[in-house]
Write a protein that holds these residues in place. Structure first.
Motif, PDB file in Angstrom:
ATOM      1  N   ASN A   1      31.322  36.169  68.800  1.00 21.80           N
ATOM      2  CA  ASN A   1      31.958  34.926  68.342  1.00 21.80           C
ATOM      3  C   ASN A   1      33.001  34.451  69.346  1.00 21.80           C
ATOM      4  OD1 ASN A   1      30.472  34.835  65.926  1.00 21.80           O
ATOM      5  ND2 ASN A   1      31.808  36.403  65.063  1.00 21.80           N
TER       6      ASN A   1
ATOM      7  N   ALA B   1      27.346  25.827  63.781  1.00 20.92           N
ATOM      8  CA  ALA B   1      28.573  26.548  63.420  1.00 20.92           C
ATOM      9  C   ALA B   1      28.705  27.836  64.225  1.00 20.92           C
ATOM     10  CB  ALA B   1      28.573  26.854  61.919  1.00 20.92           C
ATOM     11  N   ARG B   2      27.614  28.605  64.284  1.00 19.19           N
ATOM     12  CA  ARG B   2      27.680  29.882  65.010  1.00 19.19           C
ATOM     13  C   ARG B   2      27.875  29.653  66.507  1.00 19.19           C
ATOM     14  NH1 ARG B   2      26.257  34.465  62.459  1.00 19.19           N
ATOM     15  NH2 ARG B   2      27.783  35.271  63.926  1.00 19.19           N
ATOM     16  N   SER B   3      27.327  28.531  67.048  1.00 17.13           N
ATOM     17  CA  SER B   3      27.453  28.298  68.486  1.00 17.13           C
ATOM     18  C   SER B   3      28.894  27.987  68.877  1.00 17.13           C
ATOM     19  CB  SER B   3      26.527  27.157  68.938  1.00 17.13           C
ATOM     20  OG  SER B   3      27.091  25.902  68.588  1.00 17.13           O
ATOM     21  N   THR B   4      29.722  27.578  67.900  1.00 18.31           N
ATOM     22  CA  THR B   4      31.127  27.341  68.229  1.00 18.31           C
ATOM     23  C   THR B   4      31.973  28.597  67.990  1.00 18.31           C
ATOM     24  OG1 THR B   4      31.606  26.537  66.000  1.00 18.31           O
ATOM     25  CG2 THR B   4      31.054  24.878  67.657  1.00 18.31           C
ATOM     26  N   GLY B   5      31.295  29.705  67.682  1.00 14.47           N
ATOM     27  CA  GLY B   5      32.019  30.958  67.524  1.00 14.47           C
ATOM     28  C   GLY B   5      32.432  31.278  66.098  1.00 14.47           C
ATOM     29  N   LEU B   6      32.025  30.431  65.144  1.00 13.27           N
ATOM     30  CA  LEU B   6      32.338  30.741  63.749  1.00 13.27           C
ATOM     31  C   LEU B   6      31.589  32.013  63.331  1.00 13.27           C
ATOM     32  CD1 LEU B   6      33.804  28.060  63.411  1.00 13.27           C
ATOM     33  CD2 LEU B   6      32.432  27.588  61.411  1.00 13.27           C
ATOM     34  N   THR B   7      32.259  32.852  62.549  1.00  9.28           N
ATOM     35  CA  THR B   7      31.585  34.036  62.031  1.00  9.28           C
ATOM     36  C   THR B   7      30.572  33.606  60.965  1.00  9.28           C
ATOM     37  OG1 THR B   7      33.181  34.287  60.251  1.00  9.28           O
ATOM     38  CG2 THR B   7      33.667  35.440  62.323  1.00  9.28           C
TER      39      THR B   7
ATOM     40  N   HIS C   1      32.519  32.441  57.917  1.00  7.30           N
ATOM     41  CA  HIS C   1      33.111  31.108  58.063  1.00  7.30           C
ATOM     42  C   HIS C   1      32.049  30.029  58.002  1.00  7.30           C
ATOM     43  CE1 HIS C   1      37.072  32.557  60.029  1.00  7.30           C
ATOM     44  NE2 HIS C   1      37.289  32.144  58.797  1.00  7.30           N
TER      45      HIS C   1
ATOM     46  N   GLN D   1      32.629  30.835  72.177  1.00  6.25           N
ATOM     47  CA  GLN D   1      33.552  29.719  72.359  1.00  6.25           C
ATOM     48  C   GLN D   1      33.570  29.219  73.792  1.00  6.25           C
ATOM     49  OE1 GLN D   1      37.531  30.040  70.521  1.00  6.25           O
ATOM     50  NE2 GLN D   1      36.761  32.011  69.842  1.00  6.25           N
TER      51      GLN D   1
ATOM     52  N   LEU E   1      37.003  22.209  63.183  1.00  3.62           N
ATOM     53  CA  LEU E   1      36.719  23.378  62.331  1.00  3.62           C
ATOM     54  C   LEU E   1      36.849  24.700  63.101  1.00  3.62           C
ATOM     55  CD1 LEU E   1      35.828  24.459  59.570  1.00  3.62           C
ATOM     56  CD2 LEU E   1      33.475  24.372  60.396  1.00  3.62           C
ATOM     57  N   ALA E   2      36.155  24.781  64.239  1.00  2.79           N
ATOM     58  CA  ALA E   2      36.191  26.044  64.990  1.00  2.79           C
ATOM     59  C   ALA E   2      37.575  26.283  65.599  1.00  2.79           C
ATOM     60  CB  ALA E   2      35.128  26.048  66.082  1.00  2.79           C
TER      61      ALA E   2
ATOM     62  N   ARG F   1      32.908  18.257  69.822  1.00  2.00           N
ATOM     63  CA  ARG F   1      33.063  19.516  69.082  1.00  2.00           C
ATOM     64  C   ARG F   1      32.960  20.706  70.033  1.00  2.00           C
ATOM     65  NH1 ARG F   1      28.861  20.459  64.277  1.00  2.00           N
ATOM     66  NH2 ARG F   1      27.365  20.360  65.978  1.00  2.00           N
TER      67      ARG F   1
ATOM     68  N   LEU G   1      36.688  23.279  72.489  1.00  2.00           N
ATOM     69  CA  LEU G   1      36.940  24.713  72.605  1.00  2.00           C
ATOM     70  C   LEU G   1      37.125  25.138  74.063  1.00  2.00           C
ATOM     71  CD1 LEU G   1      34.288  25.721  69.945  1.00  2.00           C
ATOM     72  CD2 LEU G   1      36.736  26.212  69.766  1.00  2.00           C
TER      73      LEU G   1
ATOM     74  N   LYS H   1      39.375  27.785  62.579  1.00  2.00           N
ATOM     75  CA  LYS H   1      38.863  29.051  62.046  1.00  2.00           C
ATOM     76  C   LYS H   1      38.717  30.129  63.111  1.00  2.00           C
ATOM     77  CE  LYS H   1      38.077  27.348  57.897  1.00  2.00           C
ATOM     78  NZ  LYS H   1      38.889  27.763  56.758  1.00  2.00           N
ATOM     79  N   VAL H   2      38.390  29.722  64.331  1.00  2.00           N
ATOM     80  CA  VAL H   2      38.115  30.723  65.362  1.00  2.00           C
ATOM     81  C   VAL H   2      39.260  30.819  66.359  1.00  2.00           C
ATOM     82  CG1 VAL H   2      36.442  31.540  67.036  1.00  2.00           C
ATOM     83  CG2 VAL H   2      35.692  30.103  65.154  1.00  2.00           C
TER      84      VAL H   2
END
Lengths: 226, 247
Positions: free
Chosen positions: B78, A131-137, A140, B82, B105-106, B154, B158, B109-110
């Protein structure tokens, strides 16, 4: 009069039962109200504490652990008596209803926090990392990835613990709350016959047996598929 | 014209307690380049990769990705992440979401896309890895190879500038490895810059621009695949290559 007749007379006396049925029903409603308040507030506070704890802010976590351990260690009746008979000394006079609500709310908060926390920490580190590697805080990742999985794991133990603590509403009879046991006890004193206790027991069964069965159902249904 | 490298790591050290895992590693990756990292287990390959997107905090050194200083406290990590796609050995798909949910998801959300926009991008990404028809499946309903391809989707959804692969095929059954390597080869042909930590030497030979051999926290030797595999200069490289080629 045979022993059997004396038994029926004592515990299944139709006259006494019909006379005190309305009281028991009133007590049942009060128990439902009390239980609902405890469940909603206790589970919400427990989740809030577990989420706060997940931020890993050390002084705060030590405080959370201290509070949680405190309420897990103290017998619920001690907490109820402490609030009901103790707080008036500092000018606060919560009713028996409020004392019981707060006490069992804190106990459920403490136990549920530990269950939520165990759920959160049981989610593999790779889930956070992905999750964090995709930029999610952090927030999140917690709310969208970790918590949904953690909650699923916690439902069975949470259900069981909630039932165990909610049954403690019977303790409210000690601080003059007219819930099921309170109503039944005073009916016993007034009628010199224990039949109202039978009705009370049946009322508890009607309330809690479905919850127990539901808990068992969840336990099998929510078992983690591997 | 020598283009600015897309990834430039200098002097990376990493300590885990008293364990010195990386002992001053430099890595520069050009645009469109595929660098392939090999080495015995415990040599620090994965740690190096994880330092590039700061899943691990380097103890010292500098990491610049696409012009962004990853170690500067003012960097929006963050946002920077990406641009750096990462694929893990254990896939790490979200088991409670569908393949499309994992991919979008990202994005939602991102990247701030609406569900419709994210779904469109997500479906395109799944199509690129050949799984358009699996969008509604959960990870539990997919094979390992399919799961890893969803994980790649996934990351690429991005639109990263560089992709990091951490032993992407190591937990796959042998017959599923090919499909994942195929997707990686397509990505490479599209010009994606990639750092791949893997034991797939066949892939390294015909897809890598450069092979780096790591041992005990250092890059011991680097060169073209043919240099490293056929004429390694260092004794340690020689013995490692010799060992894996026995199998």
């Amino acid at each position: 009069m045979s022993a059997w007749d004396r038994f029926l007379e004592a515990f299944f006396n139709p006259v006494v039962m019909s006379r005190y049925l309305p009281d028991i029903l009133k007590g049942t409603l009060l128990t439902i109200e009390l239980a609902a308040l405890i469940i909603v507030s206790g589970l919400a506070l427990g989740l809030a504490l577990a989420l706060l704890r997940s931020f890993g802010f050390r002084p705060l976590n030590l405080l959370i652990i201290f509070v949680v351990d405190l309420f897990r260690a103290l017998p619920p009746l001690v907490i109820i008596v402490f609030i009901y008979f103790g707080l008036p000394a500092v000018g606060l006079s919560p009713s028996g209803f409020v004392s019981t609500w707060l006490s069992l709310m804190f106990v459920l908060m403490a136990f549920s926090e530990e269950i939520y926390w165990a759920g959160i920490t049981s989610i593999p580190k790779g889930q956070w990392e992905a999750a964090r590697s995709t930029g999610l805080t952090y927030g999140h990742a917690l709310m969208s990835v970790v918590l949904p999985q953690a909650l699923r794991l916690t439902i069975p133990p949470l259900t069981n613990r909630t039932i165990a603590i909610t049954k403690g509403t019977a303790l409210a009879s000690v601080v003059a709350v007219g819930e099921i046991l309170g109503m039944a006890s005073s009916a016993v004193s007034n009628s010199y016959n224990p039949s109202p206790l039978t009705m009370g027991a049946v009322a508890y069964l009607i309330l809690f047996l479905p919850m127990v069965v539901f808990g068992r159902y969840l336990e099998t249904r929510m078992a983690w598929k591997r | 014209m020598a283009a600015r490298p897309i990834v430039e790591a200098r002097g990376i050290h990493k300590h885990f307690g008293s364990h010195h895992v990386l002992k001053g590693v430099d890595l520069a990756l050009a645009e469109r380049e595929l660098a392939f990292v090999i080495g015995p287990s415990g040599s620090g390959k994965s740690t190096l990769l994880r330092c590039l997107n700061r899943l691990e905090e380097p103890s010292s050194g500098s990491v610049v990705v696409d012009g962004v200083d990853m170690l500067d406290p003012r960097t929006d990590l963050n946002h920077a992440r990406q641009r750096i796609g990462m694929v893990f050995q254990s896939f790490n798909l979200y088991p409670h979401m569908t393949a499309l949910g994992n991919v979008t998801l990202a994005l939602r959300k991102v990247a701030g896309k609406t569900r419709e926009e994210a779904d469109a991008v997500g479906r395109t990404a799944l199509d690129r890895v050949g799984l358009a028809d699996r969008a509604g499946h959960t990870p539990g309903q997919l094979s390992g190879g399919q799961q890893q391809r969803v994980a790649i989707a996934r990351a690429i959804a991005l639109e990263p500038r560089v992709m990091l692969f951490d032993e992407p095929t190591s937990s796959l059954d042998p017959e599923l490895v090919g499909s994942v390597l195929g997707v990686m080869r397509d990505l490479r042909e599209s010009g994606m810059a990639m750092v791949v930590v893997s034991h797939e030497m066949g892939f390294a030979r015909n897809a890598a621009d450069r092979v780096l051999f790591m041992d005990q926290g250092l890059i011991v030797e680097e060169g073209t695949p043919s240099q490293i595999f056929e004429a390694p200069a260092q004794e340690r490289t020689r013995s490692f290559i010799g060992q894996i080629q026995k199998h």
